[in-house]
Design an enzyme around this catalytic site. Sequence first.
Site, PDB file in Angstrom:
ATOM      1  N   SER A   1     -29.230  51.238   1.161  1.00 25.82           N
ATOM      2  CA  SER A   1     -28.673  50.154   0.338  1.00 25.82           C
ATOM      3  C   SER A   1     -28.272  48.968   1.221  1.00 25.82           C
ATOM      4  O   SER A   1     -28.456  47.812   0.837  1.00 25.82           O
ATOM      5  CB  SER A   1     -27.505  50.640  -0.492  1.00 25.82           C
ATOM      6  OG  SER A   1     -26.533  51.214   0.336  1.00 25.82           O
TER       7      SER A   1
ATOM      8  N   ASP B   1     -23.743  52.005  10.770  1.00 25.05           N
ATOM      9  CA  ASP B   1     -23.070  52.636   9.620  1.00 25.05           C
ATOM     10  C   ASP B   1     -23.213  54.140   9.824  1.00 25.05           C
ATOM     11  O   ASP B   1     -24.064  54.781   9.220  1.00 25.05           O
ATOM     12  CB  ASP B   1     -23.767  52.163   8.338  1.00 25.05           C
ATOM     13  CG  ASP B   1     -23.044  52.563   7.078  1.00 25.05           C
ATOM     14  OD1 ASP B   1     -21.805  52.560   7.080  1.00 25.05           O
ATOM     15  OD2 ASP B   1     -23.711  52.887   6.083  1.00 25.05           O
TER      16      ASP B   1
ATOM     17  N   ALA C   1     -29.740  54.069   8.808  1.00 28.29           N
ATOM     18  CA  ALA C   1     -30.005  53.192   7.672  1.00 28.29           C
ATOM     19  C   ALA C   1     -30.204  53.881   6.323  1.00 28.29           C
ATOM     20  O   ALA C   1     -30.042  53.254   5.285  1.00 28.29           O
ATOM     21  CB  ALA C   1     -31.220  52.341   7.989  1.00 28.29           C
TER      22      ALA C   1
ATOM     23  N   CYS D   1     -17.542  55.556   5.781  1.00 30.77           N
ATOM     24  CA  CYS D   1     -16.872  55.737   4.493  1.00 30.77           C
ATOM     25  C   CYS D   1     -15.875  56.887   4.663  1.00 30.77           C
ATOM     26  O   CYS D   1     -15.787  57.776   3.834  1.00 30.77           O
ATOM     27  CB  CYS D   1     -17.864  55.965   3.361  1.00 30.77           C
ATOM     28  SG  CYS D   1     -19.122  57.173   3.724  1.00 30.77           S
TER      29      CYS D   1
ATOM     30  N   ASP E   1     -33.091  59.492  16.833  1.00 30.85           N
ATOM     31  CA  ASP E   1     -31.658  59.680  17.024  1.00 30.85           C
ATOM     32  C   ASP E   1     -31.156  58.383  17.650  1.00 30.85           C
ATOM     33  O   ASP E   1     -31.539  58.044  18.775  1.00 30.85           O
ATOM     34  CB  ASP E   1     -31.428  60.866  17.973  1.00 30.85           C
ATOM     35  CG  ASP E   1     -29.960  61.037  18.321  1.00 30.85           C
ATOM     36  OD1 ASP E   1     -29.149  60.168  17.968  1.00 30.85           O
ATOM     37  OD2 ASP E   1     -29.634  62.057  18.966  1.00 30.85           O
TER      38      ASP E   1
END
Length: 695
Positions: free
Chosen positions: A178, A257, A174, A310, A230
């Site tokens: 954002s 993410d 996290a 990303c 983890d």
Amino acid sequence: MGKRKTGFRKSMHKPKKHLQNSDERKPYTDIIKENEKFIQYYKTQKVCKDEEYDEFITSLKTDLPATFRITGSKGEAKKMLEIVQGQFIKDCLKQEESEQKPNIFSLPWYPDKLAWQMELTRKDIRRCEAYYKLHNFLISETEHGTISRQETVSMIPPLVLDVQSHHKILDMCAAPGSKTAQLLELLHAQGDPIPTGYVIANDVDNKRCYMLVHQAKRLNSPCVAVINHDSAVLPNLYESLPDGSTQQVSFDRILCDVPCSGDGTLRKNPDIWMKWTPANALNLHGIQYRILKRGIELLKVGGRIVYSTCSINPVENESVIHRILSELGDSVELVDVKEMLPGLKYSKGMETWLVGSRNLEFYKSFDDVDEKWRTTIRPQMFPPAEGEKSKFKLDKCIRILPHQQNTGAFFVAVLRKIAPLNKIEKSLKPEEVTEETDNNTNKRINEDNLPQNQRKKRRKDGYREDPFVFFNQEEKVWDDIKSFYQVDSSFDSTCLLTRCHVGKKKNIYLTSSAVRDLVLQNQGNIKFINTGVKAFVRCDNKNMKCAFRIANDGLESIYPFIGEDRKVIIPKEDLITLLLNNDPMHSPQINTLSEGVQNRVANLSPGSCVLIYTEKIEGIDEPLILHLSGWRGTTSLRCYTTQHSTVHLLRLLGGDISKYDINKFKKIEEENTEHKEEIVMDEKEAENDEIIDMH
Ligand SMILES: C[S@@+](CC[C@H](N)C(=O)[O-])C[C@H]1O[C@@H](n2cnc3c(N)ncnc32)[C@H](O)[C@@H]1O
């Protein structure tokens, strides 16, 4: 002989920070945005059509446009939207000499026009004097929590997670937070003061967890807890059932993410140009897969998990999804979320790719892989066989490339759990769990129900965090608070906590009952870093019968439970007066405020109170409602707000913010002049000293 006065102050020898000529950090302008391997790698992978490739690379070399999202209650968000669409921002974007002003537009796929992109980079805004008001606006509103400066593509994963206020949500990786902030906004979007759902935000990096705490704090939610693990081996979490037993938490929504090579952020982080190698993706594939797999184990059947990176690299993206679907395909499926993103330009997920070695040897299948690469290139990294593509439907994944709509690059896959994982779920249960299960029900026994001497001490030593000490029914300070604020009996005071076992309680925090339960049930196994929104702050004021004042942070959550006696409706002009004079030493005198307020507070005993402002907003049913922590002094009335909140509120109310709207460029210039003057003065003083000494 008198003692010699030097006249030189310390400040003279220490250059001011902004005057320092520091070369500690290499300016991004010195970074050469080239990497032959990168260019060749993605050309070979065919991440876009050949004719688009140059545009794709060129776009990666330019700076990102600035973007932000509007947050807050519906009324407040609508008011902010008026400001963003109105004259204020138009004026902010005007460059005195140039006739052309940069465009600002809402992103078509983000609901209610809440996400905005500008034709300006963050650097432009920071460095150009003409935009100082815009910069000030972005800073104060971000700090107050009414906007979030978030990259366009990063807004997609929380959005497609389809969050509702009752959802139990896990954000596995996290930090800096954002997306956690966005998840919290979505959880609170329906306006419930304390939603029944929650967000558990986890990160493996302890330091980064504190960035997460900062982000989450801006949102003032009692429904969030930050934990530090983890996530590939995150222990099961437990929750209480009404019969006193506990069961394992199955999350409704999970955001995964994952850590990635980050080459999709080249526009923001140009140093990646120099570091990029195909080996990064090969090294990350394993942990990405393990985190996603653990997420699916923790997900409820029917629940949704979003996997995002990303990175542009299929080895970190479709390859991970393919590996998961190959293993767990009976239990999870990809979801097509095109309908949720109207107007977003993207490429479909790749159904075939090559796996490239460190030195750019590309392989179609593991059988072809040279022996020397077989420890880094694994069989599971390869795409589905030609005849099996339709089984996986990898084209449902979303790839956003930078040139498609002037953003960073991003990958998103949405998965739905359609059946339990059976064998795997059982095999991964941590040992502590089976140890304490009730044989008949397979539910864990609630330790709170056991006598003290039978409870197992599970907390490992060494956690840096202060304890989370929840109020019990007999909490001493609660009686005073309850009676002073006439707190409704439906309020569960056991959801209040402090961070100390002994000594005077300073701040009192509030969690939702679900988060309280999670902390109590799991603090032996889970490393909780932070939870709770500040609800009351100690203020031992002789004039008040209760030692705690209301904090603004938790006010929205406790407001419905506070009695009418401590609530004061305040008209716009008076609120503006209070905001413009919120220095506690010079609070406005009650007799200078409107007659209505004077009459209202005449019988209000001194101490903390809630100030309420409402305003009808054109076009929506819901008015703008502001609740603020106030203080009724013996003869004065004040409003507790931080400087950023003061600016935000004045802006909303149309008040004068000029005293806060500092032009930092002018200030620096003035300080430089002042500094020069200071030197001249100091030199003069020194000369005088010399003269004094000589005599
Ligand atoms: C891409 S960033 C997450 C960005 C974040 N979701 C946001 O929107 O601000 C990846 C994060 O994963 C964390 N991380 C790396 N390995 C992890 C692991 N095994 N378990 C949990 N977090 C991990 C890193 O510390 C990093 O903060």
